[in-house]
Scaffold this motif. Structure first.
Motif, PDB file in Angstrom:
ATOM      1  N   ASP A   5      15.605 -19.203 -30.179  1.00  0.00           N
ATOM      2  CA  ASP A   5      15.018 -19.584 -28.894  1.00  0.00           C
ATOM      3  C   ASP A   5      13.749 -20.247 -29.220  1.00  0.00           C
ATOM      4  O   ASP A   5      13.312 -21.040 -28.351  1.00  0.00           O
ATOM      5  N   GLU A   6      13.066 -19.503 -29.755  1.00  0.00           N
ATOM      6  CA  GLU A   6      11.435 -19.690 -30.207  1.00  0.00           C
ATOM      7  C   GLU A   6      11.063 -19.615 -31.472  1.00  0.00           C
ATOM      8  O   GLU A   6      11.411 -18.710 -32.048  1.00  0.00           O
ATOM      9  N   VAL A   7      10.116 -20.295 -31.985  1.00  0.00           N
ATOM     10  CA  VAL A   7       9.546 -20.364 -33.185  1.00  0.00           C
ATOM     11  C   VAL A   7       7.930 -20.378 -33.108  1.00  0.00           C
ATOM     12  O   VAL A   7       7.644 -21.484 -32.409  1.00  0.00           O
ATOM     13  N   LEU A   8       7.221 -19.268 -33.240  1.00  0.00           N
ATOM     14  CA  LEU A   8       5.989 -19.614 -33.208  1.00  0.00           C
ATOM     15  C   LEU A   8       5.114 -19.410 -34.728  1.00  0.00           C
ATOM     16  O   LEU A   8       4.990 -18.436 -35.289  1.00  0.00           O
ATOM     17  N   ILE A   9       4.160 -20.306 -34.787  1.00  0.00           N
ATOM     18  CA  ILE A   9       3.156 -20.268 -36.074  1.00  0.00           C
ATOM     19  C   ILE A   9       1.813 -20.203 -35.744  1.00  0.00           C
ATOM     20  O   ILE A   9       1.203 -20.697 -34.762  1.00  0.00           O
ATOM     21  N   ILE A  10       1.282 -19.196 -36.552  1.00  0.00           N
ATOM     22  CA  ILE A  10       0.049 -18.789 -36.224  1.00  0.00           C
ATOM     23  C   ILE A  10      -0.889 -19.096 -37.573  1.00  0.00           C
ATOM     24  O   ILE A  10      -0.607 -18.618 -38.563  1.00  0.00           O
ATOM     25  N   THR A  11      -1.925 -20.178 -37.306  1.00  0.00           N
ATOM     26  CA  THR A  11      -2.421 -20.643 -38.462  1.00  0.00           C
ATOM     27  C   THR A  11      -4.013 -21.265 -38.070  1.00  0.00           C
ATOM     28  O   THR A  11      -4.316 -21.317 -36.831  1.00  0.00           O
ATOM     29  N   GLY A  12      -4.932 -21.394 -39.037  1.00  0.00           N
ATOM     30  CA  GLY A  12      -5.969 -22.269 -38.826  1.00  0.00           C
ATOM     31  C   GLY A  12      -5.868 -23.646 -39.286  1.00  0.00           C
ATOM     32  O   GLY A  12      -7.063 -24.423 -39.170  1.00  0.00           O
ATOM     33  N   ASP A  13      -4.947 -24.137 -39.754  1.00  0.00           N
ATOM     34  CA  ASP A  13      -4.508 -25.451 -40.480  1.00  0.00           C
ATOM     35  C   ASP A  13      -3.991 -26.299 -39.491  1.00  0.00           C
ATOM     36  O   ASP A  13      -2.723 -26.148 -39.269  1.00  0.00           O
ATOM     37  N   ARG A  14      -4.724 -27.315 -39.217  1.00  0.00           N
ATOM     38  CA  ARG A  14      -4.053 -28.334 -38.197  1.00  0.00           C
ATOM     39  C   ARG A  14      -2.998 -29.289 -38.846  1.00  0.00           C
ATOM     40  O   ARG A  14      -2.163 -29.819 -37.816  1.00  0.00           O
ATOM     41  N   ASP A  15      -2.715 -29.095 -40.175  1.00  0.00           N
ATOM     42  CA  ASP A  15      -1.740 -29.864 -40.808  1.00  0.00           C
ATOM     43  C   ASP A  15      -0.452 -29.340 -40.169  1.00  0.00           C
ATOM     44  O   ASP A  15       0.574 -30.224 -40.173  1.00  0.00           O
ATOM     45  N   LEU A  16      -0.324 -28.250 -39.929  1.00  0.00           N
ATOM     46  CA  LEU A  16       0.994 -27.727 -39.352  1.00  0.00           C
ATOM     47  C   LEU A  16       1.245 -27.979 -38.143  1.00  0.00           C
ATOM     48  O   LEU A  16       2.561 -27.893 -37.540  1.00  0.00           O
ATOM     49  N   THR A  17       0.418 -28.718 -37.326  1.00  0.00           N
ATOM     50  CA  THR A  17       1.092 -29.279 -36.075  1.00  0.00           C
ATOM     51  C   THR A  17       1.880 -30.393 -36.288  1.00  0.00           C
ATOM     52  O   THR A  17       2.777 -30.796 -35.185  1.00  0.00           O
ATOM     53  N   GLN A  18       2.273 -30.976 -37.461  1.00  0.00           N
ATOM     54  CA  GLN A  18       3.400 -31.785 -37.819  1.00  0.00           C
ATOM     55  C   GLN A  18       4.596 -31.221 -37.562  1.00  0.00           C
ATOM     56  O   GLN A  18       5.761 -31.902 -37.494  1.00  0.00           O
ATOM     57  N   LEU A  19       4.743 -29.981 -37.524  1.00  0.00           N
ATOM     58  CA  LEU A  19       5.998 -29.041 -37.332  1.00  0.00           C
ATOM     59  C   LEU A  19       6.308 -28.983 -35.828  1.00  0.00           C
ATOM     60  O   LEU A  19       7.558 -28.271 -35.639  1.00  0.00           O
ATOM     61  N   ALA A  20       5.674 -29.185 -35.033  1.00  0.00           N
ATOM     62  CA  ALA A  20       5.543 -28.784 -33.665  1.00  0.00           C
ATOM     63  C   ALA A  20       7.063 -29.603 -33.188  1.00  0.00           C
ATOM     64  O   ALA A  20       7.456 -30.665 -33.356  1.00  0.00           O
ATOM     65  N   SER A  21       8.021 -28.871 -32.190  1.00  0.00           N
ATOM     66  CA  SER A  21       8.924 -29.575 -31.544  1.00  0.00           C
ATOM     67  C   SER A  21       9.401 -28.871 -30.285  1.00  0.00           C
ATOM     68  O   SER A  21       8.461 -27.810 -29.939  1.00  0.00           O
ATOM     69  N   ASP A  22      10.460 -29.014 -29.800  1.00  0.00           N
ATOM     70  CA  ASP A  22      10.890 -28.483 -28.600  1.00  0.00           C
ATOM     71  C   ASP A  22      10.783 -27.054 -28.663  1.00  0.00           C
ATOM     72  O   ASP A  22      10.649 -26.341 -27.913  1.00  0.00           O
ATOM     73  N   LYS A  23      11.270 -26.353 -29.964  1.00  0.00           N
ATOM     74  CA  LYS A  23      11.371 -24.798 -30.140  1.00  0.00           C
ATOM     75  C   LYS A  23      10.198 -24.421 -30.893  1.00  0.00           C
ATOM     76  O   LYS A  23      10.012 -23.019 -31.017  1.00  0.00           O
ATOM     77  N   ILE A  24       9.375 -25.016 -31.537  1.00  0.00           N
ATOM     78  CA  ILE A  24       8.371 -24.603 -32.400  1.00  0.00           C
ATOM     79  C   ILE A  24       6.832 -24.997 -31.995  1.00  0.00           C
ATOM     80  O   ILE A  24       6.773 -26.311 -31.644  1.00  0.00           O
ATOM     81  N   THR A  25       6.348 -24.053 -31.693  1.00  0.00           N
ATOM     82  CA  THR A  25       4.813 -24.023 -31.135  1.00  0.00           C
ATOM     83  C   THR A  25       3.784 -23.711 -32.412  1.00  0.00           C
ATOM     84  O   THR A  25       4.215 -22.645 -32.870  1.00  0.00           O
ATOM     85  N   VAL A  26       2.877 -24.606 -32.723  1.00  0.00           N
ATOM     86  CA  VAL A  26       1.787 -24.107 -33.743  1.00  0.00           C
ATOM     87  C   VAL A  26       0.609 -23.686 -32.914  1.00  0.00           C
ATOM     88  O   VAL A  26       0.054 -24.760 -32.320  1.00  0.00           O
ATOM     89  N   ASN A  27       0.196 -22.549 -33.142  1.00  0.00           N
ATOM     90  CA  ASN A  27      -0.933 -21.895 -32.590  1.00  0.00           C
ATOM     91  C   ASN A  27      -2.017 -22.048 -33.529  1.00  0.00           C
ATOM     92  O   ASN A  27      -1.986 -21.588 -34.590  1.00  0.00           O
ATOM     93  N   ILE A  28      -3.100 -22.821 -33.253  1.00  0.00           N
ATOM     94  CA  ILE A  28      -4.209 -22.995 -34.304  1.00  0.00           C
ATOM     95  C   ILE A  28      -5.428 -22.128 -33.501  1.00  0.00           C
ATOM     96  O   ILE A  28      -5.811 -22.027 -32.536  1.00  0.00           O
ATOM     97  N   THR A  29      -5.791 -21.251 -34.617  1.00  0.00           N
ATOM     98  CA  THR A  29      -7.177 -20.496 -34.012  1.00  0.00           C
ATOM     99  C   THR A  29      -8.347 -21.172 -33.918  1.00  0.00           C
ATOM    100  O   THR A  29      -8.613 -22.294 -34.783  1.00  0.00           O
ATOM    101  N   LYS A  30      -8.871 -20.921 -32.962  1.00  0.00           N
ATOM    102  CA  LYS A  30      -9.996 -21.557 -32.496  1.00  0.00           C
ATOM    103  C   LYS A  30     -11.335 -20.739 -32.870  1.00  0.00           C
ATOM    104  O   LYS A  30     -12.109 -20.874 -33.984  1.00  0.00           O
ATOM    105  N   LYS A  31     -12.001 -19.988 -31.976  1.00  0.00           N
ATOM    106  CA  LYS A  31     -13.160 -19.111 -31.989  1.00  0.00           C
ATOM    107  C   LYS A  31     -12.973 -17.815 -32.531  1.00  0.00           C
ATOM    108  O   LYS A  31     -11.993 -17.254 -31.923  1.00  0.00           O
ATOM    109  N   GLY A  32     -13.592 -17.330 -33.467  1.00  0.00           N
ATOM    110  CA  GLY A  32     -13.253 -15.919 -33.811  1.00  0.00           C
ATOM    111  C   GLY A  32     -12.021 -15.608 -34.337  1.00  0.00           C
ATOM    112  O   GLY A  32     -11.218 -16.454 -34.995  1.00  0.00           O
TER     113      GLY A  32
END
Length: 372
Positions: A126-153
């Motif tokens: 139903d859902e896939v969540l990626i936690i990373t600091g690497d923006r390259d992984l945003t290429q994986l985003a889809s209707d089911k895949i969300t890519v969370n990029i760390t920002k501050k701290g």
């Protein structure tokens, strides 16, 4: 509901290391990256409540991308030793939390994440969540895949979805690969096209969609210098796009079933947190434990005596020596307490030395004593 959370281990460890001041436990082991990682992990797990979870790590410095471009990531400085020594403790912590971690020789964590994320999507998660600091992984985003990029701290993240990428760049997730192919990426020493930054790359992609189509229409591109650079560095653009493309068919030997998550036992985590000196996390875990049943305190009779009858000096008796300071080896002795299970006898040190029965009891190695 099936929810998969994938953590980019190396990226998050770096983020934690540089976000927090150097910390160490009482043994002198650096722990700031471990602590930051633990905070990210526990916060995400509590919020997301995944049914499946895994942390992916890079297996080494050399990957299949180095065969394509020898200088890939060539500009990166060496991993600080203070960070490098913390990776084994991060993995030890993951094992205590019952979270699987995985690495694959010749591939990067990104490739493992991409492969598992798309597998989960195909398998009906139903859902896939990626936690990373690497923006390259945003290429994986889809209707089911969300890519969370760390920002501050170590706590603030930015959620990337197809809709957010469209709003920010007016691109699809797949076009993030083309964007990096044209503008390059200095952090990974990916060249791209000389003179092309994000603004120019976006303009070209809004007109021609892909790197290949941009290169097919060089004659239609406005600007003499831009035409020259696209012509001169066309091979760099094609190579750069290939380098930033995450492989989603890596030969991983771990399955989605193997990373199913059913929680952890606090008693498995507490010793590790103690060893690392993580008081805040330790208090949190101890607070989750059921309160121990309190037994009523026993009333003890204390008798101050000048001697103890020999029949009372039995094996297994508890003995306590009261000293003037904590350094009992060098400090003067003030007095002694003896407990036989019923009565506590207290004697001054001088009285003990004067008692033949007590001194014989203390020096008789055949009679066991409990020191307290």
């Amino acid at each position: 509901m099936k929810k998969l959370v994938l953590f980019d281990g190396n990226s998050l460890a770096y983020r934690a290391f540089f976000a927090l001041p150097l910390l160490n436990n009482d043994k002198g082991v650096y722990t700031n990256a471990v602590y930051g990682f633990a905070m990210m992990l526990t916060n995400v797990m509590k919020k997301e409540q995944p049914t499946h979870v895994m942390v992916a790590f890079d297996a080494g410095k050399t990957t299949f991308r180095h065969a394509q471009y020898q200088d890939y990531k060539g500009g990166r400085s060496k991993t600080p030793s203070e960070l490098g020594e913390q990776f084994p403790f991060i993995k030890e912590l993951l094992e205590a939390y019952q979270v699987k971690h995985y690495q694959l020789p010749n591939y990067e964590a990104d490739d493992i994440i991409g492969t598992l994320a798309q597998q989960a999507e195909r398998d009906g998660f139903d859902e896939v969540l990626i936690i990373t600091g690497d923006r390259d992984l945003t290429q994986l985003a889809s209707d089911k895949i969300t890519v969370n990029i760390t920002k501050k701290g170590i706590t603030e993240v930015e959620a990337n979805t197809p809709a957010s990428l469209r709003e920010k760049y007016d691109l699809t997730p797949q076009q993030i690969i083309d964007l990096k192919g044209l503008m390059g990426d200095s952090s990974d020493n990916i060249p791209g096209v000389k003179g092309v930054g994000e603004k120019t790359a976006l303009k070209l992609l809004h007109q021609y969609d892909t790197v290949e189509n941009v290169l097919a229409h060089i004659d239609d591109v406005s600007g003499k210098k831009l035409k020259e650079n696209l012509t001169t560095y066309r091979e760099d653009a094609i190579m750069s796009k290939a380098l930033v493309t995450i492989k989603v068919d890596t030969p991983i030997e771990i399955t989605l079933d193997e990373i199913a998550y059913s929680g952890y036992e606090p008693n498995d985590v507490i010793p590790t947190l103690r060893e690392l000196g993580f008081k805040a996390l330790l208090e949190k875990e101890l607070g989750d434990q059921p309160e121990a049943k309190k037994e009523p305190l026993a009333t003890l009779v204390v008798e101050t005596v000048s001697d103890i009858p020999v029949e009372q000096l039995t094996t297994g008796m508890a003995v306590y020596a009261e000293t003037k300071t904590d350094n009992y080896l060098a400090s003067a002795c003030l007095g002694w307490s003896f407990y036989n299970g019923e009565t506590v006898y207290y004697m001054s040190h001088e009285a003990v030395l004067a008692s033949i029965a007590v001194t014989q009891f203390l020096t008789d190695a055949s009679l066991s004593k409990k020191s307290i």
